[in-house]
Design an enzyme around this catalytic site. Structure first.
Site, mmCIF file in Angstrom:
data_model
loop_
_atom_site.group_PDB
_atom_site.id
_atom_site.type_symbol
_atom_site.label_atom_id
_atom_site.label_comp_id
_atom_site.label_asym_id
_atom_site.label_seq_id
_atom_site.Cartn_x
_atom_site.Cartn_y
_atom_site.Cartn_z
ATOM 1 N N LYS A 77 20.402 32.762 -5.905
ATOM 2 C CA LYS A 77 19.380 34.003 -6.785
ATOM 3 C C LYS A 77 19.295 33.316 -7.820
ATOM 4 O O LYS A 77 19.675 32.674 -8.780
ATOM 5 C CB LYS A 77 20.675 35.127 -7.252
ATOM 6 C CG LYS A 77 20.175 36.273 -8.386
ATOM 7 C CD LYS A 77 20.877 37.224 -8.407
ATOM 8 C CE LYS A 77 20.608 38.712 -8.653
ATOM 9 N NZ LYS A 77 21.539 38.990 -9.337
ATOM 10 N N SER A 152 19.610 44.000 -8.275
ATOM 11 C CA SER A 152 19.081 43.244 -7.925
ATOM 12 C C SER A 152 19.549 41.853 -7.264
ATOM 13 O O SER A 152 18.797 41.087 -7.212
ATOM 14 C CB SER A 152 19.091 42.253 -9.685
ATOM 15 O OG SER A 152 21.019 42.166 -10.005
ATOM 16 N N SER A 176 24.497 45.054 -8.760
ATOM 17 C CA SER A 176 23.374 44.188 -8.034
ATOM 18 C C SER A 176 23.860 43.755 -6.889
ATOM 19 O O SER A 176 23.165 43.164 -5.773
ATOM 20 C CB SER A 176 22.873 43.355 -8.936
ATOM 21 O OG SER A 176 22.191 44.454 -10.005
#
Length: 476
Positions: A77, A152, A176
């Site tokens: 990520k 996210s 997220s």
């Protein structure tokens, strides 16, 4: 052998072990899919083609096959540092920044034998529940490219759902991992605080953000989570783990066996109900009803429950979220101008908080944590909708009015942040598919240290519903 991306991550690992495919061949297969499909999906912001090929060769030649993820591709990520690879944190503020060192979670997955293919898309500093930053194209759910992937960990979820990766690590500070899992039809597991040593949450403000897996199946999620937990060379004492890994059966065993009968609560209330207009869409209710019927057929106990109202939660959580943005390294007018309106609002509000404001917010959330755990303690797990609404259209969130934007995020995902505050584990399961083909999920909240129970319950429902057989259309 079927095309590798048609296999589960566990099946791909077995194929690697059986020498049916090599790490280099598997890496090339996924790099080709990324090149073909990523432009339409917005899953990756950086693809490290040459480094991935070199890494795959290194794993083949130098690493023992006993490594937990030997040869399996994944991606970092874009909130995590990998030495020598650009990291943007989803922000124009960090354009061109290349770190010299890697974060602990990145190192842990390397130690486990994984092969990173690049960086997955994320909103600015991971602050939003949708992945539509000004620094990159939006991340779109492969089930309908007009709809967002959530956030996210939106890019990670898209990559897994579209079969650009077998699985992917994410981070979860307010939902997220679970939000994009729900939007993309995946299993998303937020471990309990302290479970993953390299992304434990213990060192974060309020203990909110932890690392966890996104995957197509419950067993795949457990496979990745076990690798994230596994002891690392030179780090045997796990300073950031509340429960030392290695002193119990690997979580993959619970996910594969899927055994046990449990007492489940069913809950549609959230900590946001008194402050925001929360409406559960028919599609979300249908997913919950399907899960309730499935667990009842599996002979689990089921009982409706509800949270007691707590007016301290909303202002305390808002204060903590704002305080978390206060340390963003933007100090000049020019730097602040590079930030998005929501981030600017959070940063300004966070820097305006006093030490007393922050201390009172932390105290209120600690009291909420104790009350929340106590209220749910009679159950082995508690079932809620994953999201209150269907996946949101790209561009749906108000880009200019931060208060309106925050309210929209709460209305979409009211059931997630309270789990971060409480430090409990939770898993999203993609149980339902609407008439127009959209995934809708449910969330199971576990007891402290209850990841194995969540995985066992998820495996039982997965065998019954078989969501892993659903495949999104490939982009044209």
């Amino acid at each position: 052998m079927a095309d590798p991306h048609e296999l589960t991550a566990l099946e791909q690992w077995q194929a690697l072990q059986n020498r049916e495919i090599s790490p280099s061949e598997l890496t090339e297969h996924y790099l080709a899919r990324i090149e073909k499909f990523n432009p339409a999906l917005g899953a990756f912001v950086t693809v490290t083609t040459h480094a991935a090929r070199a890494r795959a060769r290194y794993v083949e030649e130098r690493m023992p096959r006993t490594a937990p993820l030997w040869g399996l591709p994944f991606a970092d990520k874009d909130l995590y540092l990998r030495a020598g690879v650009p990291v943007g944190f989803g922000s124009r503020l960090f354009e061109g920044f290349v770190p010299d060192e890697s974060d602990d979670l990145v190192q842990a997955l390397d130690d486990a034998g994984g092969v990173s293919l690049g960086k997955t898309n994320t909103p600015e500093f991971g602050l939003a529940s949708y992945t539509e930053s000004l620094a990159a194209p939006p991340a779109r759910t492969p089930w309908n490219l007009a709809l967002g992937a959530g956030g996210s960990s939106g890019g990670a979820a898209v990559a897994v759902a579209a079969r650009l990766l077998p699985f992917a690590p994410g981070s979860d500070g307010g939902g997220s991992i679970r939000i994009p899992a729900a939007a993309c039809g995946l299993v998303g597991l937020k471990p309990g605080r302290g479970r993953v040593p390299s992304a434990s949450g213990i060192d974060k403000l309020g203990g909110l953000a932890v690392g966890g897996p996104l995957a197509r199946t419950v067993a795949d999620a457990a496979l990745l989570l076990d690798a994230m937990i596994a002891p690392r060379d030179g780090h045997p004492d796990h300073h950031y783990a509340l429960r030392a890994p290695g002193d119990e059966t690997p979580l993959l065993a619970a996910a594969v066996r899927g055994e046990g009968r449990f007492q489940l609560g069913v809950m549609t209330t959230s900590a946001w109900d008194d402050a925001y207009d929360i409406t559960i869409a028919p599609e979300a209710q249908a997913a919950l009803d399907l899960a309730v019927a499935g667990f009842a057929a599996l002979q689990h106990g089921l009982e409706e429950t509800a949270l007691k109202p707590d007016p301290s939660y909303v202002p305390a959580f808002r204060a903590l979220w704002q305080a978390g943005a206060a340390t963003i390294p933007a100090d000049t007018d020019a730097q602040i101008a590079l930030l998005e309106p929501l981030t600017q609002w959070l940063l300004a509000r966070g820097r305006a908080l006093s030490a007393r404001d922050l201390a009172e917010a932390l105290a209120a959330l600690t009291a909420f944590e104790r009350s929340f755990i106590r209220q749910l303690s009679k159950f082995d797990a508690v079932l809620t909708p994953a999201m209150a609404l269907t996946p949101r259209p790209v561009g749906w969130y108000d880009a200019d009015d931060a208060e309106a934007n925050f309210a929209q995020q709460v209305q979409y995902t009211p059931f997630t942040s309270m789990i971060n505050v409480s430090g409990l584990p939770a898993i999203v399961l993609p149980v339902h598919q609407t008439e127009n083909g959209l995934p809708m999920g449910v969330q199971l909240i576990g007891r402290p240290g209850g990841e194995a129970t969540l995985l066992a319950l998820g495996a039982q429902l997965e065998r019954r519903i078989r969501w892993q057989d659903r495949v999104p259309p490939e982009p044209a």
